[in-house]
Design a protein around this motif. Structure first.
Motif, short mmCIF file in Angstrom:
data_model
loop_
_atom_site.label_atom_id
_atom_site.label_comp_id
_atom_site.label_asym_id
_atom_site.label_seq_id
_atom_site.Cartn_x
_atom_site.Cartn_y
_atom_site.Cartn_z
N ASP A 163 39.02 83.08 35.37
CA ASP A 163 38.83 83.64 34.04
C ASP A 163 38.47 85.12 34.18
OD1 ASP A 163 38.33 82.31 31.07
OD2 ASP A 163 37.23 84.18 31.34
N ILE A 164 38.85 85.90 33.17
CA ILE A 164 38.46 87.32 33.20
C ILE A 164 36.95 87.48 33.03
CG2 ILE A 164 40.69 88.17 32.40
CD1 ILE A 164 39.51 88.41 29.60
N ASN A 165 36.31 86.45 32.50
CA ASN A 165 34.85 86.43 32.40
C ASN A 165 34.28 85.97 33.75
OD1 ASN A 165 32.14 85.83 31.98
ND2 ASN A 165 32.46 84.91 29.97
N ALA A 166 33.77 86.90 34.51
CA ALA A 166 33.29 86.59 35.85
C ALA A 166 32.14 85.58 35.82
CB ALA A 166 32.83 87.87 36.56
N ASP A 167 31.33 85.60 34.77
CA ASP A 167 30.21 84.65 34.69
C ASP A 167 30.72 83.22 34.57
OD1 ASP A 167 28.39 86.71 34.84
OD2 ASP A 167 28.07 86.84 32.68
N ALA A 168 31.78 83.01 33.79
CA ALA A 168 32.34 81.66 33.64
C ALA A 168 32.89 81.17 34.96
CB ALA A 168 33.42 81.66 32.56
N ALA A 169 33.61 82.04 35.68
CA ALA A 169 34.16 81.65 36.97
C ALA A 169 33.06 81.34 37.97
CB ALA A 169 35.09 82.75 37.49
N SER A 170 32.01 82.15 37.98
CA SER A 170 30.89 81.92 38.90
C SER A 170 30.17 80.62 38.58
CB SER A 170 29.91 83.08 38.83
OG SER A 170 30.51 84.28 39.27
N ARG A 171 29.99 80.34 37.30
CA ARG A 171 29.33 79.11 36.89
C ARG A 171 30.13 77.89 37.33
NH1 ARG A 171 29.07 76.43 31.61
NH2 ARG A 171 30.28 78.16 30.74
N PHE A 172 31.45 77.99 37.20
CA PHE A 172 32.28 76.86 37.61
C PHE A 172 32.21 76.65 39.12
CE2 PHE A 172 36.44 75.06 38.85
CZ PHE A 172 36.28 73.82 38.28
#
Length: 298
Positions: free
Chosen positions: A34-43
């Motif tokens: 995802d372009i949202n780095a926080d979402a990718a990190s959370r996953f």
């Protein structure tokens, strides 16, 4: 089913994140992008695979906002299609026009890739539970290649044809109804308020009467609670109802109720409500007649 079914979900919004979680629960090595780095990190913190996408993915679910983003993900400057091995399947979940789905299927086929026209319905809660409905169309080989992903993410898979297009056509029918029902719910609730019927009373009565709908029962509580955190944004509806009207125009079909609902969503966007939950369309009606909607509970 292959021994190790490598999956990627591109687009970790409210629907894509739940799909990615569902793939993880099913035991598939899953990459979340995802372009949202926080979402990718959370996953990744929840068990998603680290690092860049591998070249031997079995399936890629593209769960982005629209046709332009879908095309960019697949065929843009950093598009994934050119990196996938022949026989991999692209599961395209955005709401798009049927003609666009057919174009993407043809372009994927040129690279030896399978393509499933697979828009989804059910909302973020069902996505998180792996209980989505999928309106799918594609070749038997595309269905077979996508089956482990579909089994992980969906409660119901409607197989609507052996070529791309019918899945997106059915999604446009669904979005016509869903968008109109949300607007109609907001109109009915605020109309009731002008007659002294509180939103709480409206919900308690109408959900047990013939005038109810799934959208009413799902969205009206957001207004009652004064909670407009975005489960599904206002911004989605100008796009989706715009697609409905474009498809209708190409068919020589008049859709005046859809057009009226679209105008209300456009007003909501103009009021700055675009990023809010789509139940916030009630604020358009409330503003027009000077009503005060319930506030968020402390």
């Amino acid at each position: 089913m292959v021994q190790t079914y490598k999956t990627a979900v591109i687009g970790l919004g409210s629907m894509g994140y739940g799909m990615a979680q569902s793939c993880l629960r099913a035991g598939h090595p899953t990459w979340g992008i995802d372009i949202n780095a926080d979402a990718a990190s959370r996953f990744r913190a929840e068990g998603g695979q680290p690092g860049d996408l591998p070249d031997d993915l079995n399936a890629v679910a593209v769960v982005v906002l629209n046709a332009a983003q879908t095309e960019a993900v697949l065929f843009g400057a950093s598009g994934i299609a050119a990196r996938l091995a022949p026989g991999a399947v692209v599961v395209s979940c955005a709401t798009v026009a049927p003609a666009f789905a057919r174009e993407m299927e043809a372009r994927c086929a040129d690279l030896g890739l399978l393509y499933l026209d697979a828009p989804i319905s059910g909302g973020s809660a069902k996505a998180a539970l792996g209980a989505l409905s999928v309106m799918a169309a594609g070749s038997p080989d595309a269905f077979a290649a996508a089956r482990p992903l579909l089994d992980a993410c969906a409660e119901t898979v409607f197989e609507l044809g052996d070529k791309a297009g019918p899945g997106s056509a059915m999604k446009s029918v669904n979005q016509l109804l869903a968008g109109v029902h949300i607007a109609a719910m907001a109109e009915a609730m605020t109309f009731g308020m002008t007659q002294g019927i509180t939103p709480e009373k409206f919900l308690s009565v109408i959900r047990n009467c013939a005038g109810t709908s799934w959208m009413l029962e799902n969205r009206a509580p957001h207004i009652v609670d004064g909670d407009y955190s975005p489960k599904s944004q206002i911004n989605i509806w100008p796009k989706d109802l715009g697609i409905v009207l474009d498809v209708a125009k190409s068919a020589g079909f008049s859709a005046p109720i859809t057009a009226a609902a679209l105008q209300q969503y456009m007003v909501a966007v103009g009021m700055g409500l675009g990023p809010e939950d789509d139940a916030a369309i009630a604020k358009v009606y409330a503003r027009n007649v000077g009503l005060t909607l319930p506030k968020a509970k402390e």
